[in-house]
Structures are given as C-alpha cells and as structure tokens.
Design a protein around this motif. Structure first.
Motif, PDB file in Angstrom:
ATOM      1  N   ALA A  34      10.933  12.444 -10.463  1.00 23.76           N
ATOM      2  CA  ALA A  34      10.516  11.999 -11.787  1.00 23.76           C
ATOM      3  C   ALA A  34      10.475  13.178 -12.747  1.00 23.76           C
ATOM      4  O   ALA A  34      10.083  14.276 -12.383  1.00 23.76           O
ATOM      5  N   VAL A  61       4.023  12.337 -15.652  1.00 22.54           N
ATOM      6  CA  VAL A  61       4.534  12.214 -14.287  1.00 22.54           C
ATOM      7  C   VAL A  61       3.358  12.407 -13.323  1.00 22.54           C
ATOM      8  O   VAL A  61       3.075  13.521 -12.904  1.00 22.54           O
ATOM      9  N   GLU A  63       3.051  11.327 -10.216  1.00 21.94           N
ATOM     10  CA  GLU A  63       3.512  11.550  -8.836  1.00 21.94           C
ATOM     11  C   GLU A  63       4.968  11.990  -8.890  1.00 21.94           C
ATOM     12  O   GLU A  63       5.656  11.720  -9.879  1.00 21.94           O
ATOM     13  N   ARG A  65       7.628  10.770  -7.686  1.00 14.87           N
ATOM     14  CA  ARG A  65       8.623   9.704  -7.848  1.00 14.87           C
ATOM     15  C   ARG A  65       8.137   8.600  -8.803  1.00 14.87           C
ATOM     16  O   ARG A  65       8.553   7.446  -8.677  1.00 14.87           O
ATOM     17  N   MET A  66       7.272   8.964  -9.746  1.00 18.54           N
ATOM     18  CA  MET A  66       6.704   7.959 -10.650  1.00 18.54           C
ATOM     19  C   MET A  66       6.577   8.537 -12.058  1.00 18.54           C
ATOM     20  O   MET A  66       6.143   9.679 -12.228  1.00 18.54           O
ATOM     21  N   ILE A  67       6.983   7.738 -13.049  1.00 19.93           N
ATOM     22  CA  ILE A  67       6.775   8.107 -14.449  1.00 19.93           C
ATOM     23  C   ILE A  67       5.811   7.079 -15.022  1.00 19.93           C
ATOM     24  O   ILE A  67       5.954   5.881 -14.793  1.00 19.93           O
ATOM     25  N   SER A  68       4.842   7.559 -15.770  1.00 16.06           N
ATOM     26  CA  SER A  68       3.868   6.679 -16.397  1.00 16.06           C
ATOM     27  C   SER A  68       4.054   6.767 -17.917  1.00 16.06           C
ATOM     28  O   SER A  68       4.117   7.854 -18.471  1.00 16.06           O
ATOM     29  N   LEU A  91      15.947   1.809 -14.185  1.00 14.95           N
ATOM     30  CA  LEU A  91      14.506   1.795 -13.892  1.00 14.95           C
ATOM     31  C   LEU A  91      13.940   0.418 -14.204  1.00 14.95           C
ATOM     32  O   LEU A  91      14.301  -0.202 -15.198  1.00 14.95           O
ATOM     33  N   ARG A 101       4.547   1.620 -15.577  1.00 19.36           N
ATOM     34  CA  ARG A 101       4.880   2.541 -14.488  1.00 19.36           C
ATOM     35  C   ARG A 101       6.343   2.351 -14.088  1.00 19.36           C
ATOM     36  O   ARG A 101       6.816   1.224 -13.987  1.00 19.36           O
ATOM     37  N   LEU A 102       7.015   3.487 -13.863  1.00 15.96           N
ATOM     38  CA  LEU A 102       8.427   3.441 -13.477  1.00 15.96           C
ATOM     39  C   LEU A 102       8.594   4.196 -12.173  1.00 15.96           C
ATOM     40  O   LEU A 102       8.367   5.405 -12.115  1.00 15.96           O
ATOM     41  N   ARG A 103       8.979   3.472 -11.116  1.00 19.95           N
ATOM     42  CA  ARG A 103       9.276   4.109  -9.828  1.00 19.95           C
ATOM     43  C   ARG A 103      10.671   4.688  -9.890  1.00 19.95           C
ATOM     44  O   ARG A 103      11.607   4.025 -10.326  1.00 19.95           O
ATOM     45  N   ILE A 104      10.841   5.910  -9.429  1.00 24.15           N
ATOM     46  CA  ILE A 104      12.155   6.538  -9.384  1.00 24.15           C
ATOM     47  C   ILE A 104      12.713   6.302  -7.988  1.00 24.15           C
ATOM     48  O   ILE A 104      12.166   6.811  -7.008  1.00 24.15           O
TER      49      ILE A 104
END
Length: 187
Positions: A34, A61, A63, A65-68, A91, A101-104
C-alpha cells in the motif's frame, strides 16, 4: 562565456525535470504494498468540479496492504467510491461511514513482469528526454562557437560538462529503475 554557463544550469534543470517525471510515474506503479501515492491520479466529481482525491479526503496507510481514505464531507463518500472504482487501479472499496478501506491484492508473477515492463518504458522515455536536452544544449554550444561567441576550447569543455550531466542523469534514471524493479519483484 556567460551564455554557455547559464545554458549548462538550464540544461541540468531540464534534465532534472525528466528525472522528476520518472520518479512520479514510478511511484504510481503498484507493487503489492500500500502507498498513499497510489491514489494520486484519482479525480473525484465534487462540488461540480473534478478534484484530486487528496483535496476531499485524508489518505493513510494503516497496514502494509491497506489504504484508508477518510472522506471529510459525508455527501462525497459515494462520489469518492465511484472515482476509486472508475480509476482502473483494480481496487474495491469497503465503506464504513466516512471511511473507505482499500485492500491491496497480492500481485501474481505475470502482473509483476508486466509492471517491470511498464517501469522500463517509463525509464526509456526519461532517458530519451535527457538525451533531447543534451542535443539542444550541444546545438546551442555549436551555434555560439560558430558565431565566435565562445572559443573552440570553451566549446569542448562545455560540451564535456553537458555530456557529464547527461551521464549523471541517465545513471540516476537507471538507479531509480533498478530500485523500482527490485521493489516490484520482491514477493
């Protein structure tokens, strides 16, 4: 002589511009990790105009692998979701209130190779731009020498400086490409 030195600084500045464009393009390439910059190209239909996502929301970011995306105005949550989906970044937004929330997803081997090819194309475009600037600089020096505004020695010295600047910037481009390639291929 003053014309030529001024030209050298201008040449370096223009070459740096090509390098800066490359860095921006490379930062937008998704590597499976991310990055808040991943959403930089996303434009949101807000208040009757197209606005960059970062002007209507906070992107973080939390996490690897996560974008908020925290949307400031509740009425813009849906347009932000729509803009992210339409951005072709692959995404899928998961919305809770004003937070999206966007999981990569993991990158597969084929997608990694594709991204490396794209990175190589960006780097080659930057190298070509640097070489064009070099050619323009050498043309100016040749003209100054032909018009007897600089001596043959000054021409040769300044041409060597232009070549040195070109070599440094091409090396910078190659270094940026190698770093991005390593980042993309790291599983």
């Amino acid at each position: 002589m003053t014309n030529a030195t001024h030209d050298l600084n201008e040449i370096k500045r223009r070459m740096q511009g090509a390098s800066a464009v490359l860095k921006t393009e490379l930062s937008g390439l998704r590597t499976g990790r991310a990055s808040a910059h991943l959403l930089d190209p996303v434009m949101v239909d807000a208040y009757g105009a197209q606005m960059p996502l970062n002007q209507v929301a906070t992107v973080s970011v939390p996490e690897p692998r996560m974008i908020s995306v925290n949307v400031w105005d509740r009425s813009l949550v849906h347009p932000v979701e729509k803009a992210i989906i339409n951005s072709n970044l692959g995404l899928s937004p998961a919305t809770e209130g004003q937070t999206i929330r966007l999981r990569i997803p993991e990158l597969n081997e084929e997608r990694r190779k594709e991204l490396v090819k794209v990175a190589h194309r960006y780097a080659e475009t930057a190298r070509v731009a640097v070489r064009h600037v070099r050619r323009d600089g050498l043309d100016v020096l040749k003209r100054l020498e032909k018009e007897h505004k600089i001596s043959k020695d000054d021409y040769e010295r300044d041409a060597a400086l232009v070549q040195k600047a070109t070599d440094e910037l091409v090396a910078e481009v190659d270094h940026a490409l190698a770093a991005k390639e390593k980042e993309i291929l790291t599983v």
